[in-house]
Design a protein around this motif. Structure first.
Motif, mmCIF file in Angstrom:
data_model
loop_
_atom_site.group_PDB
_atom_site.id
_atom_site.type_symbol
_atom_site.label_atom_id
_atom_site.label_comp_id
_atom_site.label_asym_id
_atom_site.label_seq_id
_atom_site.Cartn_x
_atom_site.Cartn_y
_atom_site.Cartn_z
ATOM 1 N N GLN A 16 -1.018 -4.372 -6.458
ATOM 2 C CA GLN A 16 -1.059 -3.493 -5.436
ATOM 3 C C GLN A 16 -2.112 -3.942 -4.460
ATOM 4 O OE1 GLN A 16 -0.569 0.299 -6.967
ATOM 5 N NE2 GLN A 16 1.350 0.421 -5.759
ATOM 6 N N TRP A 90 -2.148 -1.644 -1.174
ATOM 7 C CA TRP A 90 -0.864 -0.852 -0.355
ATOM 8 C C TRP A 90 -0.182 -0.096 -1.513
ATOM 9 C CZ3 TRP A 90 -1.510 -6.170 -1.794
ATOM 10 C CH2 TRP A 90 -0.652 -6.568 -2.622
ATOM 11 N N LEU A 91 0.481 0.779 -1.189
ATOM 12 C CA LEU A 91 1.400 1.549 -1.787
ATOM 13 C C LEU A 91 2.711 1.121 -1.661
ATOM 14 C CD1 LEU A 91 -0.532 5.040 -1.643
ATOM 15 C CD2 LEU A 91 -0.535 3.684 -3.413
ATOM 16 N N SER A 92 3.758 1.364 -2.492
ATOM 17 C CA SER A 92 5.137 1.056 -2.308
ATOM 18 C C SER A 92 5.853 2.419 -2.527
ATOM 19 C CB SER A 92 5.649 0.171 -3.456
ATOM 20 O OG SER A 92 6.911 -0.273 -3.366
ATOM 21 N N GLU A 93 6.407 2.937 -1.583
ATOM 22 C CA GLU A 93 7.254 3.994 -1.540
ATOM 23 C C GLU A 93 8.548 3.778 -0.959
ATOM 24 O OE1 GLU A 93 4.826 7.038 0.615
ATOM 25 O OE2 GLU A 93 3.547 7.148 -0.507
ATOM 26 N N GLU A 94 9.649 3.990 -1.601
ATOM 27 C CA GLU A 94 11.063 3.949 -1.195
ATOM 28 C C GLU A 94 11.380 2.608 -0.557
ATOM 29 O OE1 GLU A 94 11.799 7.316 1.295
ATOM 30 O OE2 GLU A 94 11.336 8.687 -0.368
ATOM 31 N N LYS A 96 9.361 0.623 0.997
ATOM 32 C CA LYS A 96 8.157 0.482 2.252
ATOM 33 C C LYS A 96 6.771 -0.045 1.520
ATOM 34 C CE LYS A 96 10.884 3.276 5.381
ATOM 35 N NZ LYS A 96 10.715 4.056 6.411
ATOM 36 N N LYS A 98 3.294 0.542 2.327
ATOM 37 C CA LYS A 98 2.071 1.196 3.124
ATOM 38 C C LYS A 98 0.800 0.476 2.995
ATOM 39 C CE LYS A 98 4.438 5.337 3.437
ATOM 40 N NZ LYS A 98 4.627 6.159 4.639
ATOM 41 N N THR A 116 2.944 -0.437 7.882
ATOM 42 C CA THR A 116 4.058 -0.133 7.079
ATOM 43 C C THR A 116 4.926 -1.549 7.381
ATOM 44 O OG1 THR A 116 4.030 2.174 6.954
ATOM 45 C CG2 THR A 116 6.059 1.163 6.214
#
Length: 118
Positions: A16, A90-94, A96, A98, A116
Motif C-alpha cells: 500500500q 493508499w487504502l483499498s476499500e470495495e 477503490k 483511496k 480515489t
C-alpha cells in the motif's frame, strides 16, 4: 498527453505504498503551450502521472473517480525540477483506492493529492 513526457523508476514498491523517481522531458511539446514564457507541468499531468504509476505498480488500469484535495504548493518547472519524487500511500476499500500522495523536488513538496481511483 503524457507520452514521452517522463521516464520513471520505482524505488519502493510495497502493498500500500510506492515511491518513484520521475525524470521530466523538458523538451516535451506540452510545455510549449503551458506556458511558452515559463513552462510549468500542468496539474492534470501531475495527476495522470500518479494514476499511471499506481496502475503500473498494481498491474491494472485505473481511472480517477474523484479528487478530494489537490494543492499546488509550488509550480513544477521542467528546466529546474527535472527529477521528482512521488510518494503515495493508499487504502483499498470495495475495489477503490483511496490515495494520498505528494510530489517532491529537492526535498520541497510541490503538490499534495488526495484522490480515489477505480
Amino acid at each position: 498527453m503524457t507520452e514521452n513526457l517522463y521516464t520513471h523508476t520505482f524505488t519502493v514498491r510495497e502493498d500500500q505504498h510506492l515511491e518513484a523517481t520521475v525524470r521530466l522531458n523538458a523538451a516535451h511539446p506540452i510545455f510549449e503551450g503551458h506556458f511558452p514564457q515559463r513552462p510549468v507541468l500542468p496539474g492534470v499531468c501531475q495527476a495522470a502521472i500518479l494514476r499511471q504509476l499506481l496502475g503500473e505498480h498494481l498491474s491494472r488500469r485505473l481511472s480517477c473517480e474523484s479528487v478530494r484535495e489537490i494543492k499546488f504548493l509550488r509550480p513544477i518547472l521542467p528546466a529546474e525540477d527535472r527529477e521528482l519524487k512521488i510518494l503515495a500511500d493508499w487504502l483499498s476499500e470495495e475495489g477503490k483506492l483511496k490515495v494520498k500522495a505528494v510530489i517532491v523536488s529537492e526535498d520541497e513538496v510541490k503538490t499534495k493529492i488526495r484522490a480515489t481511483f477505480v
